[in-house]
Enzyme design. Sequence first.
Site, PDB file in Angstrom:
ATOM      1  N   SER A   1      27.371  17.679  14.305  1.00 18.65           N
ATOM      2  CA  SER A   1      28.093  19.053  14.608  1.00 18.65           C
ATOM      3  C   SER A   1      27.050  20.060  14.949  1.00 18.65           C
ATOM      4  CB  SER A   1      28.927  19.409  13.565  1.00 18.65           C
ATOM      5  OG  SER A   1      29.457  20.729  14.107  1.00 18.65           O
TER       6      SER A   1
ATOM      7  N   ASP B   1      29.552  24.396  19.918  1.00 24.40           N
ATOM      8  CA  ASP B   1      28.756  23.988  19.124  1.00 24.40           C
ATOM      9  C   ASP B   1      28.297  22.576  19.369  1.00 24.40           C
ATOM     10  OD1 ASP B   1      30.856  22.331  18.302  1.00 24.40           O
ATOM     11  OD2 ASP B   1      30.368  22.580  16.287  1.00 24.40           O
TER      12      ASP B   1
ATOM     13  N   ASP C   1      29.012  19.446  18.887  1.00 24.21           N
ATOM     14  CA  ASP C   1      29.737  18.390  19.216  1.00 24.21           C
ATOM     15  C   ASP C   1      31.250  19.002  19.802  1.00 24.21           C
ATOM     16  OD1 ASP C   1      30.849  19.860  16.856  1.00 24.21           O
ATOM     17  OD2 ASP C   1      31.636  17.759  16.079  1.00 24.21           O
TER      18      ASP C   1
ATOM     19  N   ARG D   1      29.373  30.521  -1.884  1.00 23.82           N
ATOM     20  CA  ARG D   1      29.991  28.941  -1.969  1.00 23.82           C
ATOM     21  C   ARG D   1      29.006  28.084  -1.321  1.00 23.82           C
ATOM     22  NH1 ARG D   1      31.355  27.491   2.829  1.00 23.82           N
ATOM     23  NH2 ARG D   1      32.218  25.356   2.341  1.00 23.82           N
TER      24      ARG D   1
ATOM     25  N   THR E   1      27.965  21.199   4.504  1.00 26.11           N
ATOM     26  CA  THR E   1      27.541  20.479   5.457  1.00 26.11           C
ATOM     27  C   THR E   1      25.984  20.559   5.429  1.00 26.11           C
ATOM     28  OG1 THR E   1      27.669  22.400   6.848  1.00 26.11           O
ATOM     29  CG2 THR E   1      29.534  20.676   6.828  1.00 26.11           C
TER      30      THR E   1
END
Length: 580
Positions: free
Chosen positions: A94, A314, A316, A544, A548
């Site tokens: 991605s 983006d 993908d 957090r 990815t």
Amino acid sequence: MFLFDRWDLGASSFSPLSLSHSLTSAMDESQIASLLKSSELFPTPQSVKLSYGTAGFRGDAKLLDSTVYRVGILSALRSLKLGSSTVGLMITASHNKVSDNGIKVADPSGGMLSQEWEPFADQIANASSPRELVSLIREFVEKEEIAIGEEKKNKSAEVWLGRDTRPSGESLLRAAEIGVSSILGSVAIDKGILTTPQLHWMVRAKNKGLKATENDYFENLFTSFRCLIDLIPNSGKDKLEVSKVIVDGANGVGGLKLEELRESLNNLDLEIRNTGRDGGVLNEGVGADFVQKEKVVPLGFGSKDVETRCASFDGDADRLVYFYIPTESSTDKVELLDGDKILSLFALFIKEQLNTLDDDDKEGTRSRLGVVQTAYANGASTDYLKQLGLDVVFAKTGVKHLHEKAAEFDIGIYFEANGHGTILFSETFISLLVAKQKDLTQGSEEHKAVSRLVAVSNLINQAVGDALSGLLLVEVILQHMGWSVQKWNELYKDLPSRQIKVEVPDRAAVVTTSEETEALKPLGIQDAINAEIKKYPRGRAFIRPSGTEDVVRVYAEASTQEAADSLANSVAQLVKSFLG
Ligand code: NG1
Ligand code: ZN
């Protein structure tokens, strides 16, 4: 016993005989032989801990062969578990840098892999030897009651493979094929270079018994787009937004596919840049993730494009954001119209159609329209959507979580601020709309409203967020409304926000609550973050671990950009000092 002669079973107490016995209880010997033989080709890299994460496995492409091979095995098992339905396997990372790659599974519904299978994905990806791998598979197929081996040779699994334009894609695809075929009788079909949403759409269509080629995908897009264009009210047509839209393809697959689609789109003035053909690097200074996170002009765009409507995909093509360069801008800053703004535009349009219908609806079949956002949604967008009278619910980061919640509504619109989202129509609601379409008088306002909703349900990808279908829907709604990108941007004013990535030795040290807005670990960090937030009017911030990338993400919002930047920086400092 020849099967095991070649395997060094090391110092473990495991004997070839016991392995043979325990494995064959669920799989026959030829199946075990097939798995052991193929896994020999893909040793796991040392000291890499893999996790299925927010959207599949990702990392340095050079280290991914064994992971991709193993996910190939998993996808064949998934197909077998679901009565040999077709499963999708997408090789992509991605928005990550070009040297990374990744793999994600599309379930037969076209959605993401069922979360119940993620722990198994993690286990097999991290198995340190062929023996451990086969053992884990054996346990799993036994638990899930999946019949594999000789007896399944005639009713096999089917897996469709797609990949983005990354140079590492082709050899990883071969690894996936070997993984699939190592489950006896399973078939891997290479569908070539695709966007992620194309593969999800094709898998969904195939399992619904519909036409499911890439051409069918394109045909569906332009047919439903043309239908919506034809339904633009006359008064709206006078106000047609005729200016062109310029699309940044992130030097990835999305721009290339949009070029193919453009052949059939005579109602759209479209220019495509950053197709990757002119030497640009995938996601480097371009694309939806870059534009949304940095809020600056992507490469290939500049002062010549001032005030023009622009969009970024983006890597993908499952994310879409819009932007324009304001006249007064002396810097490279853009006005960003992110996923929240796209969601708001969609919600407004759908609501308008539902209102036309509901006025006439005396039979109590009122629809339920809901929207789903994450903690990254801009606070101003949430206020706006609530003020429209919409039901707004929140989900954890990652579209698999949003999708699930959106599916609870008759029409559920979900978007991440980064531009990943779609509109889900429940099957029951679609049937109701189609029945109404037949009953109502052609040419009436109600008939047009129903027809628009049916066309939207065809245009917008029902499987996952899709930059191509999202772009077409935004474009037709703007034409319907007679709006410029600036007018659309005025729906509400974003609260200033800032995102920062912080590299730390171990991002797993950050543990959050289920809503992801409070950090439970490291101990004490949340109190320190709260103390910072208190210093800023309308301040909001959270951290957090990314699912990815190898970073901790910091998000901050406040009443001015300076304040948002300063809050984000202070929180990033806290992350460094607690975890550095
Ligand atoms: P992580 O890296 O877990 O934050 C990012 C996006 C998600 C989702 C996934 C998959 C942000 C803040 N996070 O996840 O929303 O889109 O990538 O692509 O944009
Ligand atoms: Zn993507």
